[in-house]
Scaffold this active site. Sequence first.
Site, mmCIF file in Angstrom:
data_model
loop_
_atom_site.group_PDB
_atom_site.id
_atom_site.type_symbol
_atom_site.label_atom_id
_atom_site.label_comp_id
_atom_site.label_asym_id
_atom_site.label_seq_id
_atom_site.Cartn_x
_atom_site.Cartn_y
_atom_site.Cartn_z
ATOM 1 N N ASP A 1 5.820 -8.486 0.550
ATOM 2 C CA ASP A 1 4.470 -7.992 0.331
ATOM 3 C C ASP A 1 3.873 -8.546 -0.958
ATOM 4 O OD1 ASP A 1 3.538 -6.614 2.437
ATOM 5 O OD2 ASP A 1 3.535 -4.644 1.468
ATOM 6 N N ASP B 1 10.013 7.381 5.723
ATOM 7 C CA ASP B 1 11.299 7.364 6.421
ATOM 8 C C ASP B 1 11.586 8.695 7.110
ATOM 9 O OD1 ASP B 1 11.395 8.517 3.939
ATOM 10 O OD2 ASP B 1 12.760 7.039 3.073
#
Lengths: 862, 732
Positions: free
Chosen positions: B193, B337
């Site tokens: 990223d 998550d």
Amino acid sequence: MRSRDGSGEGRPVRPAASTRQVDAATPDATRVSHASRVSHVSRLARALACCLAAQLVLAPFVCTAEAAAASARAASAPASPSAATAPGRAADGATAVGAVPPPGPAAAFNPQAAQQPPLALPVPALTAQQRKLLATRAPTTANPGTLVPGGRRQTLTFADLGAQDPLQLRGIEGINGVPFSVRNDEVVTGAVLHLIYSYSPALLPDLSQLNVLVNGEVAATLPLPHEQAGITVARDITLDPRFITEFNHLNVELIGHYTRRCEDPAHSTLWATVSNASSLDLTYSSLPVKPDLGALPQPFFDRRDVRRLELPFVFASKPDPDTLAAAGTVASWFGSLAGYRGALFPAQVGNVPLSGDAVVFALADAHLDDVTLPEITGPTIAVAARGETARGQLLLVLGRSSEELRTAASALALGQNTFSGTSVTVGQLTTLKPRVPYDAPRWLPTNRPVRFGELAEKNALSVTGYYAGPITVNMHVPPDLFMWNTKGARLDLRYRYTVRPRPDRSSMNISMNNSFVQALPIPAISPSRFSLKDLLGRFGVETSGTGVARRFVRVPPLLLTPRSTLRMHFFYDIPNTGECAGRLMQNVEGAIDPDSTIDVSSFPHYMALPDLAAFANSGFPFTRMADLSRTAVVLPDDPTPGDYSLYLLAMGRMGESTGYPVTGVTVGTAADVNRFADKDLLMLGGPGRQPLLQSWAKSMPFSGDGETSTFRLSDLAFRLQDWWHGPRGVERAPARADLSLVSNGGAALIAGFESPLRSGRSVVALIAAPGEPEAEMNAALLDADVLPSIQGAMNVIHGRSVTVTSNGEAYYIGYLSPIEYLRWIFSSHPLLLMLGGVIAAIVIAALFYRMLRAIAARRLKD
Amino acid sequence: MSTVQSDSAATSSGSPLDRIANARIWNSRVVVAILTLFSLCALYFVFTVPLENPEQLVFAVSCFILALLFRRVEGRYAMLVMIMLSVIATGRYMYWRLTVTTAWASPFDAAWGLGLVLAEVYAAIVLLLGYFQTAWPLHRKPFPLPASRAEWPTVDVFIPTYNEPLSVVKPTVYAALAMDYPPEKMSIHVLDDGRRPEFKAFCEEVGVNWTTRTNNLHAKAGNINAALKITNGEYLAIFDCDHIPTRSFLQICLGWFLHDTKLSMLQTPHHFFSPDPFERNLGTFRKVPNEGELFYGLVQDGNDLWNATFFCGSCAVLRRSMVEEIGGIAVETVTEDAHTALKMHRRGHTTAYLAIPQAAGLATESLSGHIGQRIRWARGMTQIFRIDNPLSGKGLTFGQRLCYLNAMSHFFYGIPRLVFLTAPLAFLFFGAHVIQASAESIALFALPHMFHANVTNSRMQSKYRHSFWAEVYEAVLASYITGPTVLALINPRLGKFNVTAKGGKITETYFDWAISRPYLILMLLNLLGFVLGFVHIYNNLHLPSEVNTTILNLAWTLYNMLILGAAVAAANEHKQVRSDPRVAMKMPVMLRFSTGRTLACETIDYSEGGVGVALPQGIQVPMYENVMVSLFRGNEEYAFAATVSFSEPGRAGLHFVGMSKAQEFDFVKTTFSRADAWTSWADGRQPDAPLRALSQVLRAGALGISGVFQHLYSDLRALVRRGGRPTEQKDS
């Protein structure tokens, strides 16, 4: 009536002389102090005699009192030359009001000396022994005092009249007093107040005085000379009998000043104390009363009479059980009426007492000397006047059979207001709804919150002034309320108070049986200041300056005893106005709303017996059913009148406790006892006369034969039982008493134990040998200072002392829900609780173990 | 002693206790019903029966003695009994606490008192949920893959990175490459990223895919989701860029997916081979289990029983089809998550946990970084609690709901912990009677509750969390996570995301005054209260009840002070000596000296820059001598050039020089990616003993307090000397 007047006329002087003799002989006739005093008394007696004579001569019955007063005035004027210049004023300035001699000179009071020294001496007021005597002395109605022609004369102390403590007078206008009342069949013709008092040395004699007020009228004014300040002095004050009516208040008011300058009206030196040994000597004249059933319970009981009721019960022949039950019903009725005064019922068989009122139980075929029975066609109640010499009336309870006697007695006890005339035959007694447990009228209902309005008069629920006494609410709480682990009875108090001008220490203190419970502050602002109503008040709706508050208070369980007195005392902080502020405005008030409630409905009935305190205070467990329908009285074989008296006394106590006649009581002897298996037993008699004492010896908390070996202390079962009930069960002390105490005539015993016939049923045995100990038993069951010491399972009563010798083997009556019971048991058995918890842990862990293992297996198989 | 038994407990009769659980009576429904009813009744009485102080003492002591006896019995059944005993003590305490002690005299008392009661209720609920969650760790074993490699599925390995230096990512990529899996079935993707060219160059050089995207939307979750669109493996393994997987990772993890077709995710522990700030600053590295071990050792394993193991962002394998079914990795919260796992659970998919460390990474290096990470977790969990509450909504089993609830409510400990740390001060400062009961009663009811909880947890968590350390960890974090959790509870969007920085180095020992400000304030307050308490005792010597209450509060304050001392000590940042953390590991090594002499010996430890070796017979090698170091993977030998950088008789430190990329790869293969690299991490560590743990914590606390004064002195001196910039270099 005429004949009575005539008989009085015959001996007008003699009684006066006899009065004098009696006075001199009476130990507490302390008035006779010195020579002039004696002459004064004789003058007084003569005046009294004259007055009586005048009364008889003048005869107009209606205005006897006035006539007596007038004649007394006439007689006293020449008789007391010293007071001629100012009638009614004694040499030292004491004045009496009305046509009566001035108060006698104040003399230092020495209760121990019959002859007083001429000068006042500082002496201790009363010794402890005398004070005790003061509290225990209980004149009964059978003791008329001194008989005088056409009446009698009797001295009652302030203690007899209800003042348990000396009267305290505080402040510049302290006032305190006692009530007294006059029987309906008597009028007061003469009254002498024997006032014992002391006062502050700081009082200015020329400004301070003690006023005696009768019904608000000043009856006498006493100076408070400095020489006698601070010592206890006594004075005789003749009161004008015209002031005295049926219900009276005798008040003593202290007008006290300690300085001529600015004065603090609440200054602590402004005090005077009036001893409750002060007495009121009243001469009564009897009024002829026609026998009338409509007047019942008068004249047999008059609620104006503060004396203990002593009413002989006469059985025409040896009474059978039903007759005794009938007598018990009547006794309980009178006991209920007598209330706090107590009631004694000396029993006689076959003859009526020589004089006075009596209750007679007779069957149709009975014969009694001096009594003519009316014709009996069924259950009959009648009243009959007695002969002139006997002075009194007879209440006749009659019937053709003893069952009819019972009917008559029940009718008398239950429906007393429906009779008139001298004789009435009870037709059909309407069958009463069976009583339910704990429904005694005098007991605090345990099935609902109870309004204070039901427990006390409305006007007794408010007080005025800075020195106002507490508001008291008396209640009779069932002794078997199970209040373990609770915060206690819930009070929903709504009260009104004068809003304080600024925050101060004012508070309303709540106490139960003289134990402090809680203090609720009396604030400076109305608690509802910001209510909608108050806001509306600004737009013209009227609002009061009185605060109304509602608080919930819990009375701790231990304080709530069977006879409980709830006191709510408004204490207003006296504004510190200091000197020169003038008189203290008594402008503060406090009131308890009659809609305030006390609630004991959440408590189950469950208690450990034997507990003779419950028996002595409330007649428990017998009074659980107010009509004693689950009680049997087991009389000794071959009972004596003394046994009957004790039985009747006990029934009177039951009636006093419940306020309901014992219409359901069963009477029997040891031979009948097996029929009474389902009942609680009240057992009377002594060794040798009560066979149950031998046959039930093993169940009793004392030995029947003087050997202590009958106690099975090693018995495993009992040990186990003791352990189960743990520290809450009562400990079993080895009995130190046995029946030999009674046999030797030294003492009486009261014992309680579980009925050998059925578990959960109780026996209370009143064990006394005939004669002296019976009187001790009577005293024990009636006297307020002996009663509280009766406790446990077995009491030895010796004289006026009670020794608790055993707590007995505990048994439990009443019902607890299983959950509550287990909580209670567990709370004393932490190890048992732990065991339960561990077992639960092991079981639940096992369940989880199997469950989790199964889940795990399923998860891993996926 | 071991608290964990093999799963064959079902058949073993074990202790006499296990025989109770295996008795035949449990098969009868009637018996079970009766016993259950009895037990529930007994529990009711045990909870509610009021006892006077002496009786309560007898009850509490006997219960505790029993618990200690059960502690000696091995097996899960005895542990469950201990849990029940603890539940009894807690239930009894809470009932007493709520019914008897909650009448306060004044609004002031009531405010404090209510706060304390609520904190205690929270603590009790979390305790009970914890018992539920960890009652039965599943101890899942790896499921073998089919023998035929052709049947093995295809896997994408994702290594998302954003701003980490290449040196951090390199070993991970090497280790991913080194994984034992058919290369044609595995493709490795570095999801950069940061759009950094050197990453692209490196990836092309070592032969892994480098992917990037045009934006950084939704951070890591968005990064993975973007990668999902351009990849197509049946499974995806996700590793944070600093989590170095072992070679066996895929083989061990994938077996269960083939066995259980509903399995959507399998998580393995996050293992850290560098000390976290607590371990470094308190000197507990590898002696006391670190903060994360409880979660990965016990909680996730316990969750597995209830099918409630959740995804932790790394070191996990997910089934692509199921991830796509829920729309990719969840992006609504900052803990994508856990939320992803929750979403999959709601769909009826299962998750699994393998408690075998199959990857390892670097712990956050500084306390501030550590705290930042925990804030993110706390905030994220609170967000899930708000926007996708596990108690409501469909698709979850009861057990899953409770496990998620505990995972989330655990992070609400901020306020309760602060309340516990300040509650005695209400009395010591203001005389507030917070608990309406005598000191004796409080002790008699509260201490059993605490003792039982402690003993039971000590047994359950023995290997993963030592007693009292939780208090230290929570005390450190409480003041920081309170704000974010409260904000997130009010509105899940409040607060901002912060990335955990890794791979830095603390170059100088310093005291982080900024981070420790809350503890220092709390400590000062407690200290003041402590002094006031003694004054109060002196003034009230004639009032035993007041003295007892003060003593109770003083004891509590003292304990709080020591806990805070340990928290302060954790802020005392110790110098990190080496740039690369050393990993202790014994493995054979061959040294070849320039003289031609070879020496076979064993390593002591290794790091990315070198190895430490133990030399036989006290041999000492000269410093700066060049050696060739040979490491082995199976039968293969890999040689590296190194110089001796440290030397003493019997020991030498060897520093690698001039490593090529291939050598770096080889080094990772022979060290970090060994299958057994991390499995014996806890060997030689003492199991928990509450008293020893207490003494350790208290010692840490005492050292922390004294450390504060030392640093205060030295920093003030430095301040005076340097003119006011003493802490310029410590912002990391």
